[in-house]
Scaffold this motif. Structure first.
Motif, short mmCIF file in Angstrom:
data_model
loop_
_atom_site.label_atom_id
_atom_site.label_comp_id
_atom_site.label_asym_id
_atom_site.label_seq_id
_atom_site.Cartn_x
_atom_site.Cartn_y
_atom_site.Cartn_z
N PRO A 34 -4.55 -57.18 -0.75
CA PRO A 34 -5.37 -56.60 0.32
C PRO A 34 -5.66 -55.11 0.19
N TYR A 35 -5.29 -54.50 -0.95
CA TYR A 35 -5.33 -53.05 -1.04
C TYR A 35 -6.33 -52.52 -2.07
N TYR A 36 -7.34 -53.28 -2.43
CA TYR A 36 -8.22 -52.85 -3.51
C TYR A 36 -9.07 -51.64 -3.16
N LEU A 37 -9.20 -51.28 -1.90
CA LEU A 37 -9.95 -50.08 -1.55
C LEU A 37 -9.34 -48.83 -2.17
N TYR A 38 -8.03 -48.87 -2.43
CA TYR A 38 -7.39 -47.71 -3.04
C TYR A 38 -8.03 -47.39 -4.38
N MET B 169 -16.54 -47.92 -1.97
CA MET B 169 -17.18 -49.18 -1.60
C MET B 169 -17.29 -49.22 -0.08
N GLU B 170 -18.49 -49.43 0.42
CA GLU B 170 -18.71 -49.30 1.86
C GLU B 170 -18.55 -50.61 2.63
N THR B 171 -18.53 -51.72 1.92
CA THR B 171 -18.34 -53.01 2.59
C THR B 171 -17.24 -53.77 1.86
N TYR B 172 -16.20 -54.11 2.61
CA TYR B 172 -15.01 -54.68 2.00
C TYR B 172 -14.43 -55.76 2.90
N VAL B 173 -14.10 -56.90 2.29
CA VAL B 173 -13.53 -58.05 3.01
C VAL B 173 -12.23 -58.47 2.33
N CYS C 39 -4.26 -47.99 3.00
CA CYS C 39 -3.14 -47.40 2.26
C CYS C 39 -2.75 -46.01 2.77
N GLY C 40 -2.99 -45.76 4.05
CA GLY C 40 -2.66 -44.47 4.62
C GLY C 40 -3.58 -43.34 4.19
N GLN C 41 -4.71 -43.68 3.55
CA GLN C 41 -5.63 -42.68 3.01
C GLN C 41 -6.93 -42.64 3.83
N GLU C 42 -7.23 -41.52 4.46
CA GLU C 42 -8.46 -41.42 5.25
C GLU C 42 -9.70 -41.65 4.39
N GLN C 43 -9.64 -41.22 3.14
CA GLN C 43 -10.79 -41.35 2.24
C GLN C 43 -11.33 -42.78 2.20
#
Length: 562
Positions: free
Chosen positions: A509-513, A518-522, A555-559
């Motif tokens: 579930p953490y691939y945004l890191y 990426m602006e759209t994530y599921v 992941c605790g990252q505002e970015q």
């Protein structure tokens, strides 16, 4: 059906006639046979040759990994039951998601189930698992995972736990344990003393739970203590250290502070039994794992597992050799006769509590046609489909990409990495259901071509479909652009500012890191066909996204939020 819930005191409490069976059986066994009762050995092939090899050493139990042939699985289970003087217990890692049989109802993994945030639905899914497991001859499930998913790089906890919050993990674990045991399946709370803080994998190294006694008690301690009070029958002692507790007793413990729980008297006896009051059975985690084999020589480790509090020795690459090492440990005094008998008594008591001594092989495993009729029923499929759909989580859509429509997104390119599973016999992995559902709605779908990358002129939507669930021996999970894009130099190409892009994780579930822009994530949590089909319904607006993330996907990252 046997209801195995006691409440708190002793989950292995027996009626007088069952205690008599345990004592008579134990007393009839010589030392070698008692040792054999402590071993649960793994089966991966469902072949006559493999079954014969396992039965030659008279193990106390057989762990069945999934295969694709229902008749072969049932046949070999029947042979094992019919050929054993002491009824063997049949165990499995029955967790859902990637750890599933191909002929059972596919259900989401624990993280996807927790995302539904519906305890009644968790109970319904656990009931599906329990009914089908009983039909297949299982008596003991090495589930649920009660770890806290807080180390976002962890490749071993990830999708296997109910999330990062101790309250949510506990509530779902209680429902899961209660349901399994009400249906006659012994449940296992794992992995003692608690995983998910260290991002390393105990299959590879001795990992560490770094929490101090107070913080541990408020989180993992509370989870295990409550499940013990509820009557969970077994707990799996893992190759995980808890130095905070050890040093609270032995400030100068040195290296021994980092001893894996599987060989730690302090963690198994002083903490789990004396302080938490557990009176059920302790099973070691797989003894072939690096967290144990890198800590201690095999000849020393084999008897140490039982001497230091585990009652069952899980898996072996060479069962006859390990049993000989256990016997040598007894003869040399490194495994006491008292401790050996205590462990054998608990193993036999678990079997008696499950009623294995009162049931014939034909009662434990019904004819194949009858079993097949009990699998993948319409009711079970309906429960699984509901869970798959309700857990799907729209993490962010700052680009307002969704819902997809043919006017804006007709030409679709899919970059796919289905991932892999350590578990032999796990279902095949592909994104064909995703593609089929999109095509059925009129979208034109093609696969990514590394030699002809998509452009805004020929592509309306780019979908990254990544399916890696938590699995042993992977080390870490990350978004591998080299693999996705077809090479290390091509990994640096990024398309999301030029082409509308959707990132879907059918696993970790953490691939945004790894892809913060990426602006759209599921998060879909697993790549079962039902998850893929339910996802497309939500991508095109036919159903709403209702999943609530059991972890912090940012992941605790505002970015990552933008």
């Amino acid at each position: 059906m046997t209801d195995l819930l006691h409440g708190s005191a002793d989950p292995l409490a027996l009626a007088p006639e069952d205690r008599d069976w345990v004592e008579r059986t134990r007393n009839s066994l010589d030392t070698e046979a008692r040792i054999a009762q402590l071993f649960v050995l793994s089966s991966r092939e469902d072949s006559a040759a493999e079954t014969a090899e396992l039965l030659a050493v008279r193990p106390g139990g057989i762990h069945r990994f999934p295969t694709g042939d229902l008749d072969a699985a049932l046949t070999q289970t029947r042979i094992a039951l019919e050929s054993s003087e002491v009824p063997p217990i049949i165990t499995g890692d029955i967790e859902g998601g990637a750890i599933s049989y191909q002929f059972t109802t596919p259900v989401p993994n624990q993280l996807g189930l927790a995302a539904c945030d519906d305890l009644a639905l968790t109970e319904a899914v656990a009931a599906v698992i329990a009914r089908e497991s009983v039909a297949l001859g299982y008596n003991w499930s090495f589930a649920p995972v009660v770890d806290l998913n807080r180390a976002f790089r962890s490749a071993i906890v990830g999708t296997r736990s109910f999330g990062a919050d101790a309250d949510r993990v506990l509530s779902h674990a209680r429902a899961y344990v209660r349901t399994l045991q009400q249906h006659g399946i012994a449940a296992t709370a794992k992995h003692w003393p608690g995983d998910g803080i260290d991002d390393r994998d105990q299959h590879l190294v001795t990992s560490v739970n770094p929490l101090g006694p107070i913080e541990w008690e408020q989180s993992f301690g509370r989870i295990f203590r409550t499940l013990i009070d509820d009557g969970v029958m077994t707990i799996m002692s893992a190759h995980i250290a808890l130095p905070g507790f050890v040093r609270s007793l032995l400030p100068d413990a040195g290296r021994e502070a980092f001893a894996p729980a599987s060989v730690s008297h302090l963690l198994n006896q002083r903490l789990l039994r004396d302080q938490l009051g557990f009176r059920g059975l302790i099973v070691s985690d797989a003894t072939v794992m690096g967290g144990l084999t890198s800590w201690m020589d095999r000849a020393e480790a084999v008897p140490a597992v039982i001497q230091n509090g585990c009652d069952v020795f899980l898996f072996s690459r060479d069962p006859a050799s390990d049993m000989a090492l256990m016997l040598k440990g007894v003869r040399e005094g490194r495994l006491s006769e008292t401790r050996l008998d205590e462990a054998v008594t608990r193993m036999l008591s678990l079997k008696a509590r499950l009623g294995l001594h009162r049931r014939s092989p034909s009662e434990r495993v019904r004819p194949t046609d009858e079993v097949r009729a009990m699998l993948q029923t319409d009711t079970a499929t309906g429960v699984a489909t509901r869970a798959a759909g309700e857990g799907l989580t729209l993490v962010k859509d700052t680009a307002a990409l969704l819902p997809l429509d043919l006017g804006r997104h007709r030409r679709v390119v899919i970059l796919a990495d289905p991932g892999w599973s350590f578990v032999s016999g796990a279902p095949p992995r592909s994104f064909e259901p995703l593609e089929q559902e999109l095509r059925a709605r009129g979208f034109e779908v093609r696969a990514f071509d590394a030699d002809a990358p998509p452009t805004r002129d020929d592509t309306d939507l780019l979908i990254y479909a990544v399916g890696q669930e938590a699995t042993p021996s992977l080390g870490q999970i990350h978004l591998d652009f080299s693999k996705l894009h077809g090479g290390s130099r091509k990994a640096m190409m990024q398309f999301n500012r030029e082409i509308p892009t959707l990132l879907v994780s059918f696993g970790q579930p953490y691939y945004l890191y790894d892809a913060p822009n990426m602006e759209t994530y599921v998060n879909a949590y697993c790549s079962l066909a039902i998850n893929q089909r339910e996802l497309v319904k939500r991508l095109v607006g036919e159903a709403p996204f209702t999943g609530r993330s059991p972890v912090d996907p940012f992941c605790g990252q505002e970015q990552l939020r933008w």
